[in-house]
Enzyme design. Structure first.
Site, mmCIF file in Angstrom:
data_model
loop_
_atom_site.group_PDB
_atom_site.id
_atom_site.type_symbol
_atom_site.label_atom_id
_atom_site.label_comp_id
_atom_site.label_asym_id
_atom_site.label_seq_id
_atom_site.Cartn_x
_atom_site.Cartn_y
_atom_site.Cartn_z
ATOM 1 N N ASP A 5 2.001 -72.275 17.010
ATOM 2 C CA ASP A 5 1.633 -73.436 17.820
ATOM 3 C C ASP A 5 2.533 -74.606 17.446
ATOM 4 O O ASP A 5 2.526 -75.078 16.308
ATOM 5 C CB ASP A 5 0.166 -73.786 17.560
ATOM 6 C CG ASP A 5 -0.364 -74.856 18.494
ATOM 7 O OD1 ASP A 5 0.451 -75.538 19.162
ATOM 8 O OD2 ASP A 5 -1.590 -75.029 18.545
ATOM 9 N N HIS A 18 19.442 -57.231 15.426
ATOM 10 C CA HIS A 18 18.625 -56.436 14.514
ATOM 11 C C HIS A 18 19.334 -56.108 13.198
ATOM 12 O O HIS A 18 18.699 -55.606 12.264
ATOM 13 C CB HIS A 18 18.185 -55.138 15.185
ATOM 14 C CG HIS A 18 16.703 -55.060 15.410
ATOM 15 N ND1 HIS A 18 15.788 -55.360 14.428
ATOM 16 C CD2 HIS A 18 15.977 -54.720 16.502
ATOM 17 C CE1 HIS A 18 14.561 -55.200 14.902
ATOM 18 N NE2 HIS A 18 14.646 -54.820 16.150
#
Length: 458
Positions: A390, A166
């Site tokens: 995708d 992070h």
């Protein structure tokens, strides 16, 4: 017995990387450094099985290499600087092209259904083996990759688990990167067709960098994240809010806000989060005068003045805390709770954010953990385009959280698989969860999906 076999564990570097090329160094902000002791954020996407003949691993690696050429900070390393004049430490990100971790594994006896609908409703003991950064904390980025992937081929699908530091990126930046990776894989786009990566940059005038931190704040805690044996055990559950649930909660909250004399609009997320928070508190048996908090991780890019670019790469997450008492929470309705969340979000102005940063630099404090027993800590966002990714063999079937620091009140908010829906992944004391699951006032607005042990999921 289930066997997850690691076939390879390699490093993928940005394409055409040349040693000795000019390196970008990224200075860290107070918001970045607050994550220094936290574990890598681990999540997963589950995809359908590719068509036979797809050169899955080689194509994933080559397209990842191309994506890293664009999103080059992920391929760097954290650098710790010893400030000998005052004995403090500083950290920067050196975009040196060292590369990211890529694990290829196989679990051919495990089906997608086994993962999504495990026996007895609990995640199996091999769950953590699907993820590549178990137990890795942000400060370890000095020697470990800043992002890691594990692609596990299932009987009828593909499980892509990942973990990232992070300090280098937030969810907004990660999903932008992941979307680029899937586009390169599925279309063969040349990286030259993508614009240069806009870094968020250093935006705190009047603050010297790199920020100097006392050594005591940089030493990792040996007991961070541990739960005392005397405490009740944690369990995880996913709650799904359909678009109809959300519409009803939003309408209810906004109707009640008018009754409080406020001319404000409560968002869908504020209504859902208010419902979750109030329901959890109602079933927690807390003292009426107990001070309680809801800490919401929020994007601060457009809250600064001047604002930074919406798509700039980095970690631009601030933690906004709503504070009240158990009595106030339970004496008021959903609209009042959602209103407190709304006011907290609106209070995160440019002035307040810069004031926080200025004060933090003067006295740096890095928490060992962000979860406390009297708090909800909310991460993720239902706005992330999780299901728009995708690779060319079908959109994700599901999103799941991975192993990491768990505590009572840890919440992950993500979009659901159905348009307009939302999933709230929770970590709660088991006795609180049991009461929540019997609370008809709560359940009329939500669908309970699955229950998992706290040390295995989320």
């Amino acid at each position: 017995m289930v066997h997850i076999v690691v076939i390879s564990d390699t490093i993928v570097r940005p394409e055409n990387y040349e040693d000795g090329s000019e390196q970008v160094k990224i200075h860290l902000t107070p918001w970045d450094l607050s994550f220094l002791r936290t574990e890598y954020a681990q999540r997963a996407l589950i995809f359908p099985q590719p068509n036979p003949g797809t050169h899955l691993i080689s194509q994933l690696k080559s397209s990842l290499s191309a994506a890293l050429k664009i999103f080059y900070p992920f391929a760097g390393r954290l650098v710790k600087i010893d400030n000998e004049d005052d004995g403090t430490k500083s950290f920067i990100i050196d975009c040196d092209g060292s590369g990211v971790k890529f694990v290829h594994a196989s679990a051919k006896t495990v089906s997608v259904r086994d993962v999504l609908e495990p026996a007895n409703g609990t995640v199996p003991d091999y769950w953590s083996e699907f993820f590549p950064a178990n137990g890795v904390q942000s400060w370890e980025g000095v020697s470990k990759p800043l992002i890691a992937f594990q692609v596990t081929e299932l009987k009828d699908g593909v499980f892509i688990g990942y973990g990232y530091n992070h300090l280098v990126a937030d969810g907004t930046s990660f999903w932008s990167f992941f979307k680029t990776w899937t586009e390169i894989f599925s279309t063969g786009f040349d990286r030259k067709s993508f614009p240069p990566l806009p870094l968020c940059g250093w935006f705190l005038d009047g603050i010297d960098y790199p920020i100097q931190i006392p050594i005591s704040e940089t030493v990792p805690s040996s007991h961070a994240g541990l739960v005392a044996p005397s405490l009740p055990h944690l369990e995880k559950k996913i709650f799904r809010f359909t678009s109809a649930h959300i519409s009803k909660l939003k309408a209810k909250a906004n109707d009640e806000v008018v009754g409080y004399g406020e001319d404000l609009k409560i968002s869908s997320f504020q209504a859902v989060l208010g419902h979750m928070w109030q329901s959890i508190i109602r079933n927690s048996d807390l003292n009426p005068e107990e001070v309680i908090h809801c800490k919401l991780a929020m994007d601060i890019r457009q809250r600064l003045n001047p604002p930074v670019k919406k798509n700039c790469f980095g970690n631009m997450i601030g933690l906004a805390a709503t504070t009240t008492t158990t009595r106030e929470m339970l004496d008021n309705g959903l609209g009042w709770v959602a209103l407190q969340l709304n006011k907290t979000v609106r209070s995160q102005t440019n002035e307040e954010l810069r004031k926080f940063a200025d004060n933090w630099v003067k006295s740096p404090k890095i928490p060992n953990r962000l979860v406390a027993n009297n708090s909800l800590v909310v991460a993720g966002s239902p706005r992330f385009n999780v299901f728009g990714n995708d690779f060319g063999w079908g959109k994700p079937i599901a999103f799941r959280g991975g192993p990491g620091i768990a505590g009572h009140g840890k919440i992950l908010a993500y979009p659901g698989t159905e348009k307009g829906s939302m999933e709230i992944h929770t970590s709660l004391w088991s006795h609180v969860l049991d009461k929540l699951l019997a609370d008809q006032e709560f359940l009329q607005h939500v669908i309970a999906v699955s229950c998992t042990p706290a040390d295995c999921s989320l």
